[in-house]
Design a protein around this motif. Structure first.
Motif, PDB file in Angstrom:
ATOM      1  N   ASN A   1       0.864  -1.213   0.051  1.00 14.73           N
ATOM      2  CA  ASN A   1       0.251   0.062   0.051  1.00 14.73           C
ATOM      3  C   ASN A   1       0.894   1.423  -0.194  1.00 14.73           C
ATOM      4  O   ASN A   1       1.987   1.039  -0.021  1.00 14.73           O
ATOM      5  N   THR A   2       0.338   2.367  -0.157  1.00 19.24           N
ATOM      6  CA  THR A   2       0.991   3.696  -0.389  1.00 19.24           C
ATOM      7  C   THR A   2       1.361   4.566   0.898  1.00 19.24           C
ATOM      8  O   THR A   2       1.809   5.484   0.866  1.00 19.24           O
ATOM      9  N   SER A   3       1.137   3.790   2.057  1.00 22.68           N
ATOM     10  CA  SER A   3       1.269   4.541   3.387  1.00 22.68           C
ATOM     11  C   SER A   3       2.711   4.410   3.823  1.00 22.68           C
ATOM     12  O   SER A   3       2.926   3.193   4.238  1.00 22.68           O
ATOM     13  N   ALA A   4       3.446   5.391   3.994  1.00 20.26           N
ATOM     14  CA  ALA A   4       4.999   5.383   4.086  1.00 20.26           C
ATOM     15  C   ALA A   4       4.799   5.033   5.840  1.00 20.26           C
ATOM     16  O   ALA A   4       6.085   4.232   6.322  1.00 20.26           O
ATOM     17  N   SER A   5       3.984   5.397   6.594  1.00 24.45           N
ATOM     18  CA  SER A   5       3.729   5.192   7.883  1.00 24.45           C
ATOM     19  C   SER A   5       3.809   3.466   8.216  1.00 24.45           C
ATOM     20  O   SER A   5       4.530   3.175   9.207  1.00 24.45           O
ATOM     21  N   VAL A   6       3.271   2.854   7.541  1.00 27.57           N
ATOM     22  CA  VAL A   6       3.071   1.370   7.564  1.00 27.57           C
ATOM     23  C   VAL A   6       4.615   0.723   7.252  1.00 27.57           C
ATOM     24  O   VAL A   6       4.984   0.042   8.010  1.00 27.57           O
ATOM     25  N   SER A   7       5.244   1.221   6.342  1.00 27.95           N
ATOM     26  CA  SER A   7       6.715   0.794   5.987  1.00 27.95           C
ATOM     27  C   SER A   7       7.399   1.052   7.169  1.00 27.95           C
ATOM     28  O   SER A   7       8.335  -0.045   7.505  1.00 27.95           O
ATOM     29  N   GLU A   8       7.464   2.261   7.507  1.00 23.72           N
ATOM     30  CA  GLU A   8       8.346   2.474   8.768  1.00 23.72           C
ATOM     31  C   GLU A   8       7.964   1.719   9.877  1.00 23.72           C
ATOM     32  O   GLU A   8       8.893   1.242  10.748  1.00 23.72           O
TER      33      GLU A   8
ATOM     34  N   GLN B   1      -7.966   1.872  10.569  1.00 17.64           N
ATOM     35  CA  GLN B   1      -8.601   2.676  11.879  1.00 17.64           C
ATOM     36  C   GLN B   1      -8.245   2.126  13.149  1.00 17.64           C
ATOM     37  O   GLN B   1      -7.969   2.688  14.018  1.00 17.64           O
ATOM     38  N   LEU B   2      -7.894   0.843  13.158  1.00 20.91           N
ATOM     39  CA  LEU B   2      -7.126   0.145  14.603  1.00 20.91           C
ATOM     40  C   LEU B   2      -5.980   0.596  14.850  1.00 20.91           C
ATOM     41  O   LEU B   2      -5.870   0.891  16.082  1.00 20.91           O
ATOM     42  N   ALA B   3      -5.148   0.958  13.746  1.00 18.68           N
ATOM     43  CA  ALA B   3      -3.663   1.545  14.109  1.00 18.68           C
ATOM     44  C   ALA B   3      -3.853   2.913  14.661  1.00 18.68           C
ATOM     45  O   ALA B   3      -3.027   3.227  15.497  1.00 18.68           O
ATOM     46  N   ALA B   4      -4.870   3.670  14.124  1.00 18.64           N
ATOM     47  CA  ALA B   4      -4.929   4.967  14.299  1.00 18.64           C
ATOM     48  C   ALA B   4      -5.454   5.294  15.949  1.00 18.64           C
ATOM     49  O   ALA B   4      -5.526   6.371  16.439  1.00 18.64           O
ATOM     50  N   ASP B   5      -5.990   4.129  16.506  1.00 20.26           N
ATOM     51  CA  ASP B   5      -6.387   4.371  17.996  1.00 20.26           C
ATOM     52  C   ASP B   5      -5.973   3.183  18.778  1.00 20.26           C
ATOM     53  O   ASP B   5      -6.938   2.217  19.117  1.00 20.26           O
ATOM     54  N   PRO B   6      -4.718   3.072  19.002  1.00 18.06           N
ATOM     55  CA  PRO B   6      -4.009   1.750  19.673  1.00 18.06           C
ATOM     56  C   PRO B   6      -4.766   1.415  21.015  1.00 18.06           C
ATOM     57  O   PRO B   6      -4.798   0.300  21.067  1.00 18.06           O
ATOM     58  N   GLN B   7      -5.151   2.426  21.591  1.00 14.20           N
ATOM     59  CA  GLN B   7      -5.615   1.913  22.997  1.00 14.20           C
ATOM     60  C   GLN B   7      -7.223   1.523  22.651  1.00 14.20           C
ATOM     61  O   GLN B   7      -7.399   0.128  23.399  1.00 14.20           O
TER      62      GLN B   7
ATOM     63  N   LEU C   1      -1.033  -3.707  12.894  1.00 15.60           N
ATOM     64  CA  LEU C   1      -1.210  -4.061  14.132  1.00 15.60           C
ATOM     65  C   LEU C   1       0.082  -4.671  14.951  1.00 15.60           C
ATOM     66  O   LEU C   1       0.008  -5.307  15.858  1.00 15.60           O
ATOM     67  N   ALA C   2       1.301  -4.369  14.160  1.00 15.56           N
ATOM     68  CA  ALA C   2       2.620  -4.932  14.641  1.00 15.56           C
ATOM     69  C   ALA C   2       2.801  -4.612  16.101  1.00 15.56           C
ATOM     70  O   ALA C   2       2.560  -3.426  16.363  1.00 15.56           O
ATOM     71  N   GLY C   3       3.118  -5.539  16.946  1.00 13.83           N
ATOM     72  CA  GLY C   3       3.440  -5.343  18.285  1.00 13.83           C
ATOM     73  C   GLY C   3       1.964  -5.445  19.329  1.00 13.83           C
ATOM     74  O   GLY C   3       2.291  -5.498  20.495  1.00 13.83           O
ATOM     75  N   MET C   4       1.074  -5.298  18.788  1.00 20.07           N
ATOM     76  CA  MET C   4      -0.252  -5.190  19.581  1.00 20.07           C
ATOM     77  C   MET C   4      -0.399  -6.741  20.322  1.00 20.07           C
ATOM     78  O   MET C   4      -0.912  -6.692  21.325  1.00 20.07           O
ATOM     79  N   ALA C   5      -0.203  -7.585  19.662  1.00 16.67           N
ATOM     80  CA  ALA C   5      -0.337  -9.012  20.271  1.00 16.67           C
ATOM     81  C   ALA C   5       0.530  -9.097  21.597  1.00 16.67           C
ATOM     82  O   ALA C   5      -0.282  -9.870  22.327  1.00 16.67           O
ATOM     83  N   ALA C   6       1.638  -8.849  21.558  1.00 14.03           N
ATOM     84  CA  ALA C   6       2.455  -8.897  22.724  1.00 14.03           C
ATOM     85  C   ALA C   6       1.664  -8.264  23.803  1.00 14.03           C
ATOM     86  O   ALA C   6       1.858  -8.648  25.227  1.00 14.03           O
ATOM     87  N   ASP C   7       0.831  -7.157  23.532  1.00 13.74           N
ATOM     88  CA  ASP C   7       0.093  -6.289  24.746  1.00 13.74           C
ATOM     89  C   ASP C   7      -1.055  -7.007  25.209  1.00 13.74           C
ATOM     90  O   ASP C   7      -1.518  -6.905  26.451  1.00 13.74           O
TER      91      ASP C   7
END
Length: 243
Positions: A10-17, A151-157, A186-192
């Motif tokens: 996809n074209t979202s650089a933030s996802v690549s980062e 949308q999930l990534a935009a509201d982590p809590q 969602l990278a990293g959320m599983a650990a939480d």
């Protein structure tokens, strides 16, 4: 040092980062991770049309990376859905997988697994992918939540609370021995939230890193250059040059 090329279709650089950060942290010193972003397509892949375009974008990103000197030892498609997987695998000449296939592989070692991800359109797309990869018998069920992965990534809590409940419900409802939390964003959320789920919870991005380390370690040497064998018209010059 061995190199893993991560293609974000996809074209979202933030996802690549995000992918670059989490994959490098997971791989440690075992390999160098480089993420590239699709040059066209959708900011987030959430339907059949955006998935179809993402398949082209994946091949284009690979061709552009090759044209600019990248010679990775393996490629990971950074989308839980693996657009372009079969085509890229046929022409890359190095090990290739995507977040979904890597997660399927990890989860299936524990028995039948369930999937939790964002966006209802992904249900049929993931069922089709599981079938095509030979995991239909291992897939216990898919539970989608209403918000998309973006949308999930935009509201982590809020996402953590919603996803913890969804993963717990999926494990119980489908009688699964493992649950995959799928999605690049969602990278990293599983650990939480893993302590709230009664079975092992697989992070698709972590599974991708584990696959890459194993694949590079055990890879059989391939020819230094591979092509697709297509007389392309009106595509990028980089993709046309791979033929």
């Amino acid at each position: 040092m061995a190199c893993l090329l991560v293609i974000n279709p996809n074209t979202s650089a933030s996802v690549s980062e995000l992918l670059q950060r989490h994959l490098q942290a997971r791989a440690g010193d075992a390999l160098q991770v480089k993420a590239v972003t699709a040059r066209f397509g959708a900011p987030y892949i959430a339907c059949e049309a955006s998935y179809a375009v993402a398949q082209h974008a994946t091949l284009d990103a690979w061709a552009a990376a090759r044209a600019h000197g990248e010679r990775p030892d393996a490629v990971l498609i950074g989308c839980f859905g693996d657009p372009g997987l079969f085509a890229l695998r046929a022409g890359a000449g190095v090990p290739v997988t995507g977040l979904a296939e890597a997660a399927f592989l990890s989860a299936a070692k524990r028995g039948r697994f369930a999937i939790v991800t964002g966006g209802e359109p992904w249900r049929l797309m993931l069922e089709r992918l599981a079938w095509s990869l030979g995991y239909s018998a291992s897939l216990a069920g898919i539970h989608t939540v209403a918000p998309t992965g973006a949308q999930l990534a935009a509201d982590p809590q809020g996402a953590r609370a919603l996803l913890a409940e969804a993963c717990r419900e999926a494990a119980l409802r489908f009688d699964a021995q493992a649950v995959i939390l799928g999605g690049a964003g969602l990278a990293g959320m599983a650990a939480d939230i893993a302590d709230k789920v009664p079975v092992p919870l697989i992070d698709s991005v972590s599974a991708g890193a584990e696959w890459a380390v194993d694949a590079i370690r055990s890879a059989t040497p391939q020819p230094s250059s591979r092509a697709f064998g297509v007389a392309w018209q009106n595509v990028s010059w980089e993709l046309e040059s791979l033929g």
